[in-house]
Design an enzyme around this catalytic site. Structure first.
Site, mmCIF file in Angstrom:
data_model
loop_
_atom_site.group_PDB
_atom_site.id
_atom_site.type_symbol
_atom_site.label_atom_id
_atom_site.label_comp_id
_atom_site.label_asym_id
_atom_site.label_seq_id
_atom_site.Cartn_x
_atom_site.Cartn_y
_atom_site.Cartn_z
ATOM 1 N N GLU A 13 -1.727 -8.427 -5.658
ATOM 2 C CA GLU A 13 -1.649 -8.851 -6.816
ATOM 3 C C GLU A 13 -0.590 -9.830 -7.266
ATOM 4 O OE1 GLU A 13 -3.360 -4.691 -9.415
ATOM 5 O OE2 GLU A 13 -1.342 -5.174 -9.501
ATOM 6 N N GLU A 58 -7.957 -0.772 -5.428
ATOM 7 C CA GLU A 58 -7.445 -0.008 -6.456
ATOM 8 C C GLU A 58 -8.402 0.136 -7.443
ATOM 9 O OE1 GLU A 58 -3.595 -0.934 -7.959
ATOM 10 O OE2 GLU A 58 -2.771 -1.470 -5.972
ATOM 11 N N ASN A 67 -8.579 -5.311 -6.918
ATOM 12 C CA ASN A 67 -8.019 -4.058 -7.851
ATOM 13 C C ASN A 67 -8.771 -4.042 -9.221
ATOM 14 O OD1 ASN A 67 -6.403 -3.283 -5.721
ATOM 15 N ND2 ASN A 67 -4.669 -4.092 -6.803
ATOM 16 N N HIS A 109 4.143 -5.535 -1.450
ATOM 17 C CA HIS A 109 3.744 -4.834 -2.639
ATOM 18 C C HIS A 109 4.880 -4.918 -3.657
ATOM 19 C CE1 HIS A 109 0.511 -2.159 -4.479
ATOM 20 N NE2 HIS A 109 1.586 -2.355 -5.605
ATOM 21 N N TYR A 152 -9.162 -2.423 -13.046
ATOM 22 C CA TYR A 152 -8.894 -1.360 -14.096
ATOM 23 C C TYR A 152 -9.508 -1.490 -15.469
ATOM 24 C CZ TYR A 152 -5.231 0.028 -10.844
ATOM 25 O OH TYR A 152 -4.410 0.571 -9.730
ATOM 26 N N ARG A 206 -4.354 3.521 2.407
ATOM 27 C CA ARG A 206 -3.459 2.346 1.903
ATOM 28 C C ARG A 206 -2.383 2.480 1.545
ATOM 29 N NH1 ARG A 206 -3.712 -1.637 -3.091
ATOM 30 N NH2 ARG A 206 -2.778 -3.444 -2.148
#
Length: 450
Positions: A172, A360, A298, A127, A300, A83
């Site tokens: 995002e 991610e 994504n 991005h 985290y 990616r």
């Protein structure tokens, strides 16, 4: 399987995608080379006090010149997908109009390099590196930027769509819009909630309009969007904290998921936003809800919230609080593999996307390169193994995850943190640009090659 034991690759479907993620501004460098225009992050970095270490992305990992080496590194790991993102100002230095052929040619080489090494190219169109010229004209607050994004999307997908069969429109929107236009900690550094919400709407609208453009130019391609999403818990069982959880979730998660899946913006969140709610034109919500092939997630860390009657943290009247006594990354983020299971099962239960790509997942710690040329990042290695185990558990209960992309292949420019945070599977010595696989990267390679 124990929650603490890493699965093997053979326990995942044979056609599962295994990848790494990168982004243009964070690794490419060549910030003023070959006709590239200025981005909002170039401008943001030039403003004193914006970046913690005073650095910028003009050189970064010098990936623009070292891409064959970096793709070789990814191939060495054994990934079958890669990616990357495309820098809008490298293609259209003024945001629209005159095309920079040298920029397009770079991505031609990069995509061909991936294919030659047996890696599926996964391209992210946005991005966060908006051309500064467009920001000067209003940026994502302006509906004209939606039109400019479609022109850019059309240009790029006509050029690369014969080879790139997986497209992510935006990465995002929370970060590019909320952190960029309200919290002021990301480019362009705005501090208006109303501007941020209008920017969110235009980003989502541009996504919806871009889907049909991509499918026209690359009919057999898969298209999606990537969101940063969080499982959220209340700080207590009190009625006040439970209500704060719902309000926070309304802006953090549902504000993006609901319109993408055809529900429009959540009514409770709109009511709390009041005058800061975005201006929505007839047909916009139908466009945003254009069906996609996958949802990029994504993940985290989880969030914990408490009631904030003072509204000091905004109209959601909720504040983030730290869960005591938990493991944390170097960023201070809670380590919670179970949070990944909770998030993925919630998404599947509430929205039932056709497919999910974990685009991610990663962690930052204080990495040290030893004199022997090793990086013993035991905490990141454990993080990676436990999150892959969690991913497997989510898939066992029916969540349709089709791929995993580790963030990131390389240590890189970590936005407002500059070069102070290292997320890479490979350590980058920024003085020499030497790449060294960390223990986590070496393990990921063994996992993928077993």
């Amino acid at each position: 399987m124990s929650a603490n034991i890493a699965p093997t690759r053979k326990q995942f479907p044979a056609d599962f995608l295994w990848g790494v993620s990168t982004s243009s501004f964070q690794i490419e460098g060549a910030g003023r080379e070959d006709g590239k225009g200025e981005s909002i992050w170039d401008r943001f970095c030039s403003e004193p006090g914006r970046i913690r270490d005073g650095s910028n992305g003009l050189v970064a990992c010098d990936h623009y010149h070292r891409w064959p080496q970096d793709l070789d590194l990814a191939k060495q790991l054994g990934v079958n997908a890669y990616r990357f993102s495309i820098a809008w100002p490298r293609i259209l230095p003024r945001g629209r109009g005159a095309v920079n052929e040298a920029g397009l040619a770079f991505y031609d080489r990069l995509v061909d390099g991936m294919l030659e090494r047996g890696m599926d190219p996964w391209a992210t169109l946005y991005h966060w590196d908006l051309p500064q010229v467009l920001q000067a004209q209003g940026g994502w607050i302006s509906r004209d930027t939606v039109t400019a994004f479609l022109e850019y999307t059309d240009l790029v997908t006509r050029r690369l769509g014969d080879r790139v069969k997986h497209w992510i429109t935006h990465n995002e929107p929370w970060c590019s819009c909320i952190m960029g236009y309200w919290e002021g900690v990301h480019a362009p550094g705005g501090t208006s909630l109303a501007d941020a919400m209008q920017a969110c709407h235009h980003v989502l609208l541009s996504h919806g309009q871009a889907v049909s453009v991509i499918r026209k130019n690359s009919p057999d391609a898969q298209v999606g969007i990537t969101l940063s999403l969080h499982p959220i818990a209340a700080a207590s069982d009190s009625v006040a904290d439970q209500a704060a959880l719902k309000r926070h979730d309304g802006l953090r998660n549902r504000w993006f998921l609901d319109p993408l899946f055809g529900r429009g913006y959540p009514e409770d969140t709109l009511a709390l936003l009041g005058a800061a709610a975005p201006r929505v034109q007839p047909g916009d919500l139908d466009t945003i809800a254009t069906p996609t092939d996958f949802l990029g997630v994504n993940y985290y860390f989880p969030e914990m919230v408490a009631d904030d009657p003072s509204a000091s943290h905004g109209p959601m009247r909720a504040k983030l609080v730290d869960r005591p006594g938990v493991e944390r990354t170097g960023f201070g983020w809670e380590v919670s593999p179970q949070g990944l299971v909770d998030l993925l099962t919630r998404i599947q239960r509430d929205y039932a996307p056709a497919a999910i790509q974990l685009t991610e997942n990663g962690s930052t710690f204080e990495d040290v390169l030893t004199p022997e040329g090793r990086v013993h990042d035991a905490q990141r290695l454990s993080y990676l193994q436990r999150h892959l185990a969690a991913l497997h558990r989510a898939m066992e209960v029916g969540v349709p995850v089709k791929g995993y992309f580790a963030w990131s292949l390389l240590d890189n420019f970590e936005w407002a943190e500059g070069y102070l945070r290292r997320f890479g599977l490979a350590y980058v010595d920024y003085a020499t640009q030497q790449r060294t696989l960390k223990d986590s990267g070496l393990w990921y390679g063994r996992f993928l090659n077993e």
